[in-house]
Design a protein around this motif. Structure first.
Motif, short mmCIF file in Angstrom:
data_model
loop_
_atom_site.label_atom_id
_atom_site.label_comp_id
_atom_site.label_asym_id
_atom_site.label_seq_id
_atom_site.Cartn_x
_atom_site.Cartn_y
_atom_site.Cartn_z
N PRO A 98 33.74 28.59 31.10
CA PRO A 98 33.86 28.78 32.56
C PRO A 98 34.53 30.09 32.96
CG PRO A 98 35.45 27.15 31.78
CD PRO A 98 34.52 27.43 30.63
N LEU A 99 35.13 30.80 31.99
CA LEU A 99 35.77 32.07 32.32
C LEU A 99 34.80 33.04 32.97
CD1 LEU A 99 38.12 34.18 32.07
CD2 LEU A 99 37.15 34.75 29.82
N PHE A 100 33.57 33.11 32.46
CA PHE A 100 32.67 34.19 32.87
C PHE A 100 32.05 33.98 34.25
CE2 PHE A 100 33.36 34.62 28.40
CZ PHE A 100 33.61 35.97 28.29
N PRO A 101 31.63 32.78 34.62
CA PRO A 101 31.24 32.59 36.03
C PRO A 101 32.40 32.86 36.99
CG PRO A 101 30.40 30.80 34.68
CD PRO A 101 31.32 31.60 33.81
N TRP A 102 33.62 32.54 36.57
CA TRP A 102 34.78 32.82 37.41
C TRP A 102 34.99 34.33 37.57
CZ3 TRP A 102 39.48 35.26 36.35
CH2 TRP A 102 40.48 35.14 37.33
N LEU A 103 34.82 35.09 36.47
CA LEU A 103 34.92 36.55 36.57
C LEU A 103 33.87 37.10 37.52
CD1 LEU A 103 35.49 37.51 32.81
CD2 LEU A 103 37.19 37.64 34.65
N ALA A 104 32.67 36.54 37.47
CA ALA A 104 31.58 37.01 38.32
C ALA A 104 31.83 36.72 39.79
CB ALA A 104 30.26 36.38 37.89
N GLU A 105 32.41 35.56 40.09
CA GLU A 105 32.45 35.08 41.47
C GLU A 105 33.82 35.13 42.13
OE1 GLU A 105 30.90 31.14 41.18
OE2 GLU A 105 29.04 31.80 40.20
N HIS A 106 34.91 35.09 41.36
CA HIS A 106 36.21 34.88 41.98
C HIS A 106 37.30 35.89 41.58
CE1 HIS A 106 34.69 31.11 43.51
NE2 HIS A 106 34.37 30.73 42.30
N ALA A 107 37.24 36.45 40.40
CA ALA A 107 38.33 37.32 39.93
C ALA A 107 38.48 38.54 40.84
CB ALA A 107 38.06 37.77 38.50
N ASP A 108 39.75 38.90 41.12
CA ASP A 108 39.97 40.11 41.90
C ASP A 108 39.98 41.32 40.96
OD1 ASP A 108 42.55 40.33 40.75
OD2 ASP A 108 43.49 39.26 42.41
N ARG A 109 40.13 42.49 41.55
CA ARG A 109 40.03 43.73 40.76
C ARG A 109 41.10 43.78 39.66
NH1 ARG A 109 37.57 48.81 41.87
NH2 ARG A 109 38.42 50.48 40.56
N ASP A 110 42.33 43.38 39.97
CA ASP A 110 43.38 43.42 38.96
C ASP A 110 43.12 42.44 37.83
OD1 ASP A 110 44.80 45.45 40.15
OD2 ASP A 110 46.17 44.12 41.23
N GLN A 111 42.57 41.30 38.16
CA GLN A 111 42.25 40.32 37.12
C GLN A 111 41.11 40.83 36.23
OE1 GLN A 111 41.66 37.15 39.93
NE2 GLN A 111 43.55 36.10 39.31
N LEU A 112 40.13 41.45 36.83
CA LEU A 112 39.04 42.05 36.04
C LEU A 112 39.56 43.21 35.21
CD1 LEU A 112 36.23 41.81 38.69
CD2 LEU A 112 36.01 40.98 36.34
N ARG A 113 40.49 43.97 35.78
CA ARG A 113 41.09 45.06 35.01
C ARG A 113 41.81 44.51 33.79
NH1 ARG A 113 45.13 47.39 36.98
NH2 ARG A 113 44.94 49.39 35.89
N TRP A 114 42.59 43.45 33.95
CA TRP A 114 43.31 42.87 32.82
C TRP A 114 42.34 42.36 31.75
CZ3 TRP A 114 43.54 38.27 30.20
CH2 TRP A 114 44.60 38.13 29.30
N PHE A 115 41.30 41.67 32.20
CA PHE A 115 40.29 41.17 31.26
C PHE A 115 39.68 42.33 30.47
CE2 PHE A 115 35.69 40.90 30.63
CZ PHE A 115 35.61 39.88 29.70
N PHE A 116 39.28 43.38 31.16
CA PHE A 116 38.64 44.50 30.49
C PHE A 116 39.62 45.22 29.56
CE2 PHE A 116 37.42 49.00 30.28
CZ PHE A 116 36.23 48.85 29.59
N GLU A 117 40.87 45.32 29.97
CA GLU A 117 41.87 45.95 29.11
C GLU A 117 41.99 45.21 27.78
OE1 GLU A 117 45.99 47.93 30.24
OE2 GLU A 117 46.16 45.74 30.16
N GLN A 118 41.97 43.87 27.85
CA GLN A 118 42.02 43.07 26.63
C GLN A 118 40.78 43.30 25.76
OE1 GLN A 118 44.83 40.89 25.93
NE2 GLN A 118 45.52 42.24 27.58
#
Length: 298
Positions: A98-118
């Motif tokens: 479920p992480l990936f639909p959440w990234l597509a639909e709900h994550a804000d920019r900082d959350q996406l930044r953290w995910f991508f940094e990892q």
């Protein structure tokens, strides 16, 4: 869920599925795989490397033990194994997280930044993994890995190389991917992939692990690209993920036909090794996704 995974590892008494070991192994991999020069202390470095290779081998054997029973149940005839392998896209560990639909639909920019940094910090370099895996493989698998590598290299043009696309996205999102800020589960994934690609006794494991990335990554990449564009990135800036969402579909078809199929036809034992490698990759990914959710969802 990531906390439960950590607790499970500790309950087993694992010395490998923990923060300190994975960070140490990640630093060693960065150092040993970087181009260097002859050193007067080469014998001391050699002794260190022997110790680390023993630990790396024990780490990978622990991951093998985790998937051995499931891999042993995989068919070893060509048609049966291909069907089993391709079925991992639907039923393999970590699929449909479920992480990936959440990234597509709900994550804000900082959350996406953290995910991508990892993801960027834990990136083992698909091009390098393919290059190391192809050494001394039989002709048909070797040629397929060569074609895959050539795509990763942008067919000889810098602007088409996948690695620099990743670097460009690092700059766009203004992240600093470093080992110290990366969850151990992400490092574990990269360390496992590096171990399979660099140790020749796991070469067929690496073929399976790399093949299952091509098989399962497109759907996740498309969802990440959606999230990045939703928070304001242009299609060009999100290109690293949109490219893999499309290109890896063909890569997977070619890999299964030209690398896996002839390999199993020549020696059925390779099916079990590739099954173990694929499941190791997926199990590590499953742990990684759980750690990301644990952090992002609190």
């Amino acid at each position: 869920m990531a906390t439960r995974a950590r607790d499970f590892a500790n309950d087993l008494g694992s010395q490998f599925l923990k923060d300190s070991f994975q960070r140490g192994l990640a630093h060693w991999n960065r150092e040993r795989l970087s181009p260097g020069f002859p050193d007067a202390d080469w014998q001391k470095v050699f002794e260190r490397d022997v110790k680390m290779q023993r630990l790396e081998g024990a780490f990978l054997e622990e991951l093998r033990a985790e998937v051995a029973a499931e891999a042993a149940a995989a068919p070893t005839d060509v048609e049966g194994f291909i069907a089993w392998f391709e079925g991992l896209k639907a039923v393999g560990p970590g699929q449909g997280d479920p992480l990936f639909p959440w990234l597509a639909e709900h994550a804000d920019r900082d959350q996406l930044r953290w995910f991508f940094e990892q993801e960027a910090a834990g990136e083992a370099g698909f091009d390098d993994l393919v290059a190391m895996t192809q050494v001394k493989l039989p002709v048909r698998p070797k040629l397929e890995l060569a074609r895959n590598y050539w795509d990763e290299m942008g067919h000889g043009t810098e602007k088409g190389m996948h690695g620099p696309m990743l670097d460009a996205l690092v700059e766009t999102l203004a992240v600093t991917p470093v080992i110290e800020n990366t969850v151990w589960e992400s490092l574990c994934l990269a360390n496992a992939m590096t171990a399979m690609a660099t140790q020749r006794r796991y070469a067929w494991h690496s073929v399976g692990a790399l093949g299952v990335i091509e098989l399962t990554a497109p759907g996740r990449a498309a969802l990440v690209a959606e999230g990045l564009k939703r928070v304001g990135l242009t299609p060009k800036e999100a290109r690293y993920f949109t490219l893999h969402a499309v290109l890896d579909v063909k890569h997977s078809e070619d890999w299964n036909r030209e690398a896996i199929r002839p390999a199993v036809a020549d020696d059925p034992r390779r099916a079990t090794a590739m099954a173990e490698g694929a499941l190791i990759r997926l199990k590590c990914g499953e742990r990684c996704f759980a750690a990301y959710r644990d952090r992002l969802w609190g």
